[in-house]
Design a protein around this motif. Structure first.
Motif, PDB file in Angstrom:
ATOM      1  N   ALA B 479       0.842  -1.191   0.000  1.00 15.36           N
ATOM      2  CA  ALA B 479       0.000   0.000   0.000  1.00 15.36           C
ATOM      3  C   ALA B 479       0.878   1.241   0.000  1.00 15.36           C
ATOM      4  CB  ALA B 479      -0.911   0.009   1.235  1.00 15.36           C
ATOM      5  N   ALA B 480       0.303   2.343  -0.424  1.00 16.69           N
ATOM      6  CA  ALA B 480       1.014   3.610  -0.315  1.00 16.69           C
ATOM      7  C   ALA B 480       0.729   4.192   1.064  1.00 16.69           C
ATOM      8  CB  ALA B 480       0.548   4.570  -1.406  1.00 16.69           C
ATOM      9  N   VAL B 481       1.789   4.384   1.831  1.00 21.41           N
ATOM     10  CA  VAL B 481       1.620   4.959   3.174  1.00 21.41           C
ATOM     11  C   VAL B 481       2.504   6.193   3.257  1.00 21.41           C
ATOM     12  CG1 VAL B 481       1.880   4.568   5.653  1.00 21.41           C
ATOM     13  CG2 VAL B 481       1.181   2.670   4.177  1.00 21.41           C
ATOM     14  N   LEU B 573      10.190  -4.134 -11.054  1.00 24.32           N
ATOM     15  CA  LEU B 573      10.041  -3.195  -9.940  1.00 24.32           C
ATOM     16  C   LEU B 573      11.430  -2.867  -9.404  1.00 24.32           C
ATOM     17  CD1 LEU B 573       7.104  -4.888  -7.970  1.00 24.32           C
ATOM     18  CD2 LEU B 573       6.971  -2.954  -9.563  1.00 24.32           C
ATOM     19  N   ALA B 574      11.700  -1.592  -9.270  1.00 24.19           N
ATOM     20  CA  ALA B 574      13.005  -1.197  -8.728  1.00 24.19           C
ATOM     21  C   ALA B 574      12.909   0.206  -8.145  1.00 24.19           C
ATOM     22  CB  ALA B 574      14.071  -1.218  -9.823  1.00 24.19           C
ATOM     23  N   GLY B 575      13.550   0.383  -7.014  1.00 29.25           N
ATOM     24  CA  GLY B 575      13.607   1.706  -6.389  1.00 29.25           C
ATOM     25  C   GLY B 575      12.241   2.302  -6.134  1.00 29.25           C
ATOM     26  N   GLY B 576      11.247   1.455  -5.864  1.00 27.48           N
ATOM     27  CA  GLY B 576       9.902   1.947  -5.576  1.00 27.48           C
ATOM     28  C   GLY B 576       9.164   2.390  -6.824  1.00 27.48           C
ATOM     29  N   LYS B 577       9.642   1.933  -7.990  1.00 29.51           N
ATOM     30  CA  LYS B 577       9.012   2.366  -9.244  1.00 29.51           C
ATOM     31  C   LYS B 577       8.718   1.164 -10.140  1.00 29.51           C
ATOM     32  CE  LYS B 577      11.155   6.914  -9.214  1.00 29.51           C
ATOM     33  NZ  LYS B 577      11.735   6.824  -7.843  1.00 29.51           N
ATOM     34  N   ILE B 578       7.757   1.371 -11.033  1.00 33.24           N
ATOM     35  CA  ILE B 578       7.491   0.365 -12.058  1.00 33.24           C
ATOM     36  C   ILE B 578       8.296   0.766 -13.294  1.00 33.24           C
ATOM     37  CG2 ILE B 578       5.730  -0.777 -13.447  1.00 33.24           C
ATOM     38  CD1 ILE B 578       3.670   0.162 -11.387  1.00 33.24           C
ATOM     39  N   VAL B 579       9.100  -0.187 -13.757  1.00 37.00           N
ATOM     40  CA  VAL B 579      10.024   0.119 -14.837  1.00 37.00           C
ATOM     41  C   VAL B 579       9.732  -0.799 -16.021  1.00 37.00           C
ATOM     42  CG1 VAL B 579      12.473   0.318 -15.468  1.00 37.00           C
ATOM     43  CG2 VAL B 579      11.758   0.708 -13.095  1.00 37.00           C
ATOM     44  N   ALA B 580       9.718  -0.235 -17.217  1.00 42.55           N
ATOM     45  CA  ALA B 580       9.578  -1.045 -18.436  1.00 42.55           C
ATOM     46  C   ALA B 580      10.927  -1.126 -19.123  1.00 42.55           C
ATOM     47  CB  ALA B 580       8.546  -0.432 -19.368  1.00 42.55           C
ATOM     48  N   GLN B 581      11.206  -2.289 -19.697  1.00 44.30           N
ATOM     49  CA  GLN B 581      12.522  -2.513 -20.324  1.00 44.30           C
ATOM     50  C   GLN B 581      12.891  -1.398 -21.293  1.00 44.30           C
ATOM     51  OE1 GLN B 581      12.776  -6.401 -22.191  1.00 44.30           O
ATOM     52  NE2 GLN B 581      12.956  -7.340 -20.156  1.00 44.30           N
ATOM     53  N   CYS B 582      11.946  -1.045 -22.189  1.00 43.40           N
ATOM     54  CA  CYS B 582      12.303  -0.046 -23.209  1.00 43.40           C
ATOM     55  C   CYS B 582      11.928   1.369 -22.798  1.00 43.40           C
ATOM     56  CB  CYS B 582      11.658  -0.407 -24.541  1.00 43.40           C
ATOM     57  SG  CYS B 582      10.046  -1.152 -24.367  1.00 43.40           S
ATOM     58  N   ALA B 583      10.806   1.488 -22.116  1.00 44.75           N
ATOM     59  CA  ALA B 583      10.281   2.827 -21.866  1.00 44.75           C
ATOM     60  C   ALA B 583      10.784   3.467 -20.577  1.00 44.75           C
ATOM     61  CB  ALA B 583       8.756   2.778 -21.843  1.00 44.75           C
ATOM     62  N   GLY B 584      11.541   2.730 -19.781  1.00 46.18           N
ATOM     63  CA  GLY B 584      12.047   3.299 -18.523  1.00 46.18           C
ATOM     64  C   GLY B 584      10.955   3.373 -17.473  1.00 46.18           C
ATOM     65  N   VAL B 585      11.078   4.320 -16.560  1.00 48.84           N
ATOM     66  CA  VAL B 585      10.151   4.429 -15.433  1.00 48.84           C
ATOM     67  C   VAL B 585       8.755   4.774 -15.921  1.00 48.84           C
ATOM     68  CG1 VAL B 585       9.584   5.720 -13.358  1.00 48.84           C
ATOM     69  CG2 VAL B 585      11.958   5.079 -13.809  1.00 48.84           C
ATOM     70  N   LEU B 586       7.790   3.921 -15.549  1.00 41.50           N
ATOM     71  CA  LEU B 586       6.410   4.196 -15.943  1.00 41.50           C
ATOM     72  C   LEU B 586       5.674   4.970 -14.853  1.00 41.50           C
ATOM     73  CD1 LEU B 586       5.367   0.765 -17.488  1.00 41.50           C
ATOM     74  CD2 LEU B 586       6.077   2.844 -18.687  1.00 41.50           C
ATOM     75  N   ALA B 587       5.933   4.600 -13.611  1.00 38.89           N
ATOM     76  CA  ALA B 587       5.210   5.259 -12.510  1.00 38.89           C
ATOM     77  C   ALA B 587       5.893   4.955 -11.188  1.00 38.89           C
ATOM     78  CB  ALA B 587       3.772   4.744 -12.456  1.00 38.89           C
ATOM     79  N   ALA B 588       5.738   5.870 -10.267  1.00 40.34           N
ATOM     80  CA  ALA B 588       6.135   5.567  -8.892  1.00 40.34           C
ATOM     81  C   ALA B 588       5.077   4.639  -8.312  1.00 40.34           C
ATOM     82  CB  ALA B 588       6.230   6.842  -8.071  1.00 40.34           C
ATOM     83  N   LEU B 589       5.533   3.610  -7.587  1.00 38.22           N
ATOM     84  CA  LEU B 589       4.586   2.627  -7.050  1.00 38.22           C
ATOM     85  C   LEU B 589       3.533   3.275  -6.164  1.00 38.22           C
ATOM     86  CD1 LEU B 589       6.396  -0.659  -5.925  1.00 38.22           C
ATOM     87  CD2 LEU B 589       4.264  -0.474  -7.214  1.00 38.22           C
ATOM     88  N   ALA B 590       3.953   4.249  -5.379  1.00 37.92           N
ATOM     89  CA  ALA B 590       3.014   4.884  -4.447  1.00 37.92           C
ATOM     90  C   ALA B 590       1.883   5.555  -5.223  1.00 37.92           C
ATOM     91  CB  ALA B 590       3.735   5.889  -3.563  1.00 37.92           C
ATOM     92  N   ASP B 591       2.218   6.253  -6.311  1.00 39.57           N
ATOM     93  CA  ASP B 591       1.178   6.903  -7.122  1.00 39.57           C
ATOM     94  C   ASP B 591       0.297   5.857  -7.787  1.00 39.57           C
ATOM     95  OD1 ASP B 591       2.410   9.236  -6.427  1.00 39.57           O
ATOM     96  OD2 ASP B 591       3.581   9.373  -8.293  1.00 39.57           O
ATOM     97  N   PHE B 592       0.949   4.814  -8.281  1.00 39.76           N
ATOM     98  CA  PHE B 592       0.224   3.768  -8.985  1.00 39.76           C
ATOM     99  C   PHE B 592      -0.790   3.085  -8.064  1.00 39.76           C
ATOM    100  CE2 PHE B 592      -0.064  -0.728 -10.240  1.00 39.76           C
ATOM    101  CZ  PHE B 592      -0.509  -0.594 -11.558  1.00 39.76           C
ATOM    102  N   LEU B 593      -0.368   2.843  -6.829  1.00 44.64           N
ATOM    103  CA  LEU B 593      -1.262   2.167  -5.889  1.00 44.64           C
ATOM    104  C   LEU B 593      -2.394   3.080  -5.469  1.00 44.64           C
ATOM    105  CD1 LEU B 593       1.489   0.504  -3.682  1.00 44.64           C
ATOM    106  CD2 LEU B 593      -0.186  -0.753  -5.038  1.00 44.64           C
ATOM    107  N   GLY B 594      -2.093   4.365  -5.318  1.00 45.07           N
ATOM    108  CA  GLY B 594      -3.116   5.308  -4.861  1.00 45.07           C
ATOM    109  C   GLY B 594      -3.730   4.834  -3.570  1.00 45.07           C
ATOM    110  N   THR B 595      -5.029   4.691  -3.563  1.00 44.65           N
ATOM    111  CA  THR B 595      -5.704   4.244  -2.347  1.00 44.65           C
ATOM    112  C   THR B 595      -6.129   2.784  -2.463  1.00 44.65           C
ATOM    113  OG1 THR B 595      -7.764   5.074  -3.270  1.00 44.65           O
ATOM    114  CG2 THR B 595      -6.564   6.535  -1.763  1.00 44.65           C
ATOM    115  N   GLU B 596      -5.590   2.099  -3.465  1.00 45.37           N
ATOM    116  CA  GLU B 596      -5.984   0.697  -3.643  1.00 45.37           C
ATOM    117  C   GLU B 596      -4.801  -0.226  -3.386  1.00 45.37           C
ATOM    118  OE1 GLU B 596      -8.355  -0.404  -7.189  1.00 45.37           O
ATOM    119  OE2 GLU B 596      -8.461   1.760  -7.516  1.00 45.37           O
TER     120      GLU B 596
END
Lengths: 220, 767
Positions: B479-481, B573-596
């Motif tokens: 969760a994002a805390v 997943l690395a450094g608290g972020k979702i990473v795509a092989q080609c596109a690099g960082v897609l989102a910070a996990l905390a933002d991605f999780l939001g309230t879910e």
């Protein structure tokens, strides 16, 4: 864990039965403040009838109320006033009356060192010490070593060197190490084991305990 | 393991690092609450009356005087047990409170609840139990083989007889050019954890019980406690309190049912704490062993057969004797290739103290036997002790006594070579008396001091064997805390000091690429984690946390693949972020999780195993095998009988180092407990009575007894295990004992067939 949940307390059986004899209140004054450590005696009932009948006689004589005294202990720099049975050990008073449970009861007979505290800076086994004799003395327990969130250098060294596993002996080990470094700030490596040999560690974190004390030496 | 570990982008304090223990601060400040520190307003103290006799019939129990004692709330006997009157870890045969018979000294007979422990003690003394004292059966050999011995249980005195028949023993006996025989004994060792048995039982408004206890396996406790209380399991809610060491002694119940009975009866919270003396009576010990060994070999040292009879004294009740027998039988010849094997292992009932689990569990006793034999064979052949071991060492592909093929790395020969190459310690400086055996107590100038060197090799099974599905369960909730991705890990696994809570955090960090992990208190509100024993929790609960993390990761990737239009298999997943092989960082996990939050609960099971055949002992009974070897250097004062273990060197294959500090601590601790068994520790039992239930009379190693250690840790991964790891806590307990005993034999020239070896064994034998 200290829960505040309330339960409908039942009465002691003896009250339900309106027992005659010793006044319960009188007895309880002593009973409640008597050291839990006194229960260290054998629980293997019935073998020695002599022992059994002795206790029965004692109880039948309605045991004159044990002496209690109001004493003031200075623990970790704070004055603590409490009623204690004069027979109570300092360990039981710390744990049961003052609520400082960091000092541990591993054997209650001075063999394991888990109850090591400092009295005026000297290492002392709280289980072999009568609380009532220690007014006017500076008592330091494991809870008194850190300053706020800043750990004592010995505590910090135990963390960094992983000087424990289960941790039950750790309060005693750390307080003992602090006492040792008070006594011998420049203690040579070779003398650390001899001077720490009163503190048992069943997990045998001994190599790391020694390393932690070496690290902390000179930092106190 | 099918899913690859998320180790491409290593996270700080992940698997392989040595982060600090999350419970460390509490343990160094005294804030960490052990079971004996628990407190509840309005609580009463429970106490247990125990039998003074090892064997007796109970004629009557009179509780009236105790009940009348001021301040006493309850006095309970077997008649007050609400449900089942018996419980047991593997076999239900142990009375909650003695009914008509007591079978060992210290067996619980009655309970008291009182306002103060001192009142409880006085009340115990007022319970009058009338006994018909019987002659105790204390000789395990008699229990095993003498039909005239009284039967202590309905089915006789043999708990389990496990034969092993491998190859054809008569062929081996014909082929052997040399034969060595020996009889060996192991005394009764105590786990001697420093934190005594303790717990708190709190009655709940729905008629149930909350139990806060120090235990190794809450769910197996629960399965025994609930029937005794006549409660459904969901009305007995258990939470692990701080555990002050375990080493096997907390696998059986101690005060759990007793405290709960008193709490249900009085409607008040009940605290029970054993004192040190009671603790010696309140838990099972390591089985003492009587062993007869016979090894045949060719003159070049190659083993051709091994024959053994191992009798393990289980004491009054079954506890885990059946499984201890299986270990001693299946591992009875150790990590050696032997073409013809005949082993008979017996676990028996006697009126001695009950024995069960202790670190090493059956493998310790056998190891002392077969390693003593290897030394005897080396002496007979005039070979180096390491050489005879190397010639017969197992390796991957070898077959063990139970017919099981070793299908993972087992580099024993390499381990022995490394041990041989380990530098020797310098001779002691005898001008400093502290370096002499006995230290400051030595009254000589070292004239009688001889140095000896000995070796030991041990093979231990990891995880439960013989068909047990000892799975573990983990919940991981991400969760994002406070703007940080935070994982909550919930299991029922018991942290007993080994560092499991540290490891859980490491696994989550590695698998989810985050930093913040919170370990929830262990309780029974989640599925079984199995026991903290058999060196299994890194494997099993580590495995469960890993698969739960993998499930969370997959859910993240599925959702992210939809959201960002990137194939899920290109995400990491690395450094608290979702990473795509080609596109690099897609989102910070905390933002991605939001309230879910994303949550997964998963079970982890090891590969299936088989029961040993009851006649031949054959069957792939073990999940994983682990090796440790030791060299001991011991100085012995042959005139005074005093000795000093100068150094212990160990080589252990752990598959993969997950946390080097914890691992080294486990090897130190296991080695030290083996040292205790070699030279210090024995519960002295005379006519069924324990003579030394205290730390002044039962000696465990102090910091002065602990020698410097050299550790050499190998990493040959086991492909079946998470990260390739091997359980590590027990193997060093096996091999240090025979290594030290061998070193003392080397120094003294004495046969010394029994451990522990005391000064009297040395001076009374030296001519």
């Amino acid at each position: 864990m200290r829960s505040r949940r309330k339960f409908e307390g039942r009465q002691p059986v003896s009250e339900q039965r309106e027992q005659i004899g010793a006044s319960r209140r009188t007895f309880l004054v002593g009973g409640l403040s008597a050291g839990a450590g006194l229960a260290g005696a054998t629980m293997l009932g019935g073998s020695g009838t002599a022992v059994a009948s002795q206790s029965t006689e004692l109880a039948a004589a309605a045991a004159p109320p044990p002496d209690t005294r109001k004493i003031t202990l200075t623990v970790n720099g704070q004055a603590r006033t409490t009623d204690v049975d004069t027979r109570a050990s300092l360990l039981d008073v710390l744990r049961e009356r003052i609520g400082l449970t960091g000092t541990k009861k591993g054997c209650n007979q001075g063999a394991c060192g888990a109850c090591t505290i400092l009295v005026d800076g000297d290492r002392t086994l709280a289980c072999l010490t009568l609380a009532a004799r220690y007014e006017q003395r500076e008592i330091t327990t494991i809870e008194g070593l850190a300053e706020g969130n800043r750990l004592h250098p010995v505590q910090q060294a135990f963390i960094e060197r992983d000087g424990f596993q289960c941790g039950f002996c750790t309060s005693g080990q750390i307080v003992s190490a602090v006492g040792l470094l008070n006594e011998r700030p420049d203690v040579p490596d070779a003398e650390i084991p001899e001077l720490m040999s009163g503190n048992l560690c069943r997990c045998a974190a001994y190599p790391n305990i020694t390393a932690a004390i070496r690290d902390a030496r000179g930092e106190g | 393991m099918s899913a690859p570990a998320n180790i491409d982008a290593p996270t700080r304090d992940g698997v392989g690092d040595s982060p600090q223990r999350p419970d460390g601060i509490g343990k160094v400040t005294g804030e960490f609450a052990y079971a004996s520190d628990l407190w509840h307003d309005d609580m009463l103290w429970g106490a247990t009356l125990r039998s003074p006799h090892p064997y007796a019939r109970i004629r009557s129990i009179d509780i009236s005087a105790a009940l009348a004692h001021p301040g006493v709330y309850a006095v309970l006997t077997h008649e007050d047990v609400p449900g089942a009157k018996y419980y047991g870890l593997d076999h239900v045969d142990q009375p909650v409170l003695a009914i008509d018979t007591v079978r060992y000294q210290g067996e619980p007979v009655a309970l008291v609840a009182a306002e103060h422990p001192e009142i409880a003690r006085r009340a115990l003394a007022k319970i009058e139990v009338s006994y018909d004292v019987l002659e105790p059966l204390t000789d395990p050999r008699k229990a095993a083989f003498d039909a005239t011995a009284p039967a202590l249980h309905e089915h006789g005195n043999i708990v389990r007889h496990q034969p092993v028949r491998f190859g054809k023993i008569s062929e081996g006996q014909r082929a052997a050019e040399v034969v060595v025989r020996g009889e060996y004994q192991v005394g009764m060792q105590d786990q001697a954890f420093l934190g005594p048995e303790a717990g708190l039982a709190v009655p709940t408004e729905d008629g149930g019980i909350e139990l806060y206890v120090a235990t190794q396996w809450m769910h197996v406790d629960l399965r025994q406690i609930a029937p005794c209380l006549a409660l459904p399991e969901d009305k007995v809610r258990m939470t692990l309190s701080g555990v002050g060491g375990a080493f096997g002694a907390r696998e059986d119940l101690s005060m759990q049912v007793h405290a709960a009975m008193l709490a249900l009866h009085t409607g008040k919270p009940i605290k029970i704490v054993y004192n040190r003396e009671e603790s010696f009576f309140g838990h099972v010990h390591r089985h003492p062993a009587l062993m007869r060994y016979e090894h045949g070999a060719w003159r070049d040292g190659t083993l051709v057969y091994a024959k053994a009879e191992i009798i393990l004294d289980g004491g009054a009740y079954t506890s885990s004797t059946m499984n201890v027998v299986a270990n001693a039988a299946s591992l009875g010849v150790g990590p050696y290739s032997v073409p013809h094997i005949e082993i008979d292992t017996y676990g028996v009932y006697t009126n001695n103290p009950p024995c069960g689990a202790m670190r090493g569990f059956g493998a310790v006793q056998a190891c002392y036997g077969y390693e003593s034999q290897m030394d005897r064979l080396a002496a007979e052949l005039d070979m180096h002790p390491l050489e005879v071991r190397r010639i017969n060492a197992i390796s991957q592909g070898s077959v063990l006594a139970n017919g099981q093929v070793v299908d993972t790395p087992a580099p024993l020969a390499e381990m022995l070579d490394r041990l041989a190459a380990t530098p020797q310690p310098e001779p002691a400086d005898q001008t400093d008396i502290r370096n002499l055996p006995g230290g400051a107590a030595n009254t000589t100038h070292g004239e009688g001091v001889r140095r000896g060197i000995g070796y030991g090799v041990g093979l231990k099974n990891i995880c439960f064997s013989e068909g047990a599905d000892d799975y573990s369960t983990a919940r991981v909730r991400l969760a994002a805390v406070g703007g940080e991705p935070t994982a909550l890990v919930h299991t029922a696994a018991a942290e007993v000091g080994q560092g499991l809570v540290t490891l859980q955090g490491q696994i989550v960090r590695t698998e989810l690429g985050i930093e913040r992990v919170v370990i929830a208190p262990a309780d029974t509100q989640i599925g079984d984690a199995g026991s903290t024993s058999a060196s299994r929790q890194s494997y099993m609960t580590g495995g469960a946390v890993k698969v739960a993390c993998e499930a969370v990761r997959e859910m993240i990737f599925e959702r992210a693949a939809d959201q960002f239009g990137v194939p899920a298999d290109e995400l990491s997943l690395a450094g608290g972020k979702i990473v795509a092989q080609c596109a690099g960082v897609l989102a910070a996990l905390a933002d991605f999780l939001g309230t879910e939050p994303i949550e997964a609960v998963r079970e982890f099971h090891h590969r299936p195993t088989q029961r040993m055949d009851p006649v031949t002992g054959q069957g792939d009974s073990h999940t994983q095998l682990a090796l440790c070897v030791h060299r001991a250097v011991v100085d012995v004062d042959v005139e005074l009988g005093l000795l000093k273990v100068v150094e212990l060197a160990a080589v252990q294959d752990v598959g993969k180092v997950l946390h080097r500090n914890s691992l080294e601590g486990q090897i130190h601790g296991g080695t030290a407990q083996g040292l205790g068994l070699a030279v210090l520790e024995e519960i002295q039992v005379v006519d069924g009575l324990i003579r030394n239930p205290s730390f002044t009379d039962y000696l465990i190693p102090t910091i002065l007894d602990m020698p410097p250690m050299r550790l050499d840790i190998l990493e040959n991964p086991d492909p079946h295990a998470p990260y390739g790891l091997r359980g590590a806590g027990e193997p060093p307990t096996l091999s240090s004992t025979p290594a030290i005993a061998a070193a003392i034999r080397d120094a003294t020239g004495l046969p010394l067939t029994r451990v522990p070896i005391g000064p009297e064994d040395i001076i009374h034998s030296v001519k």
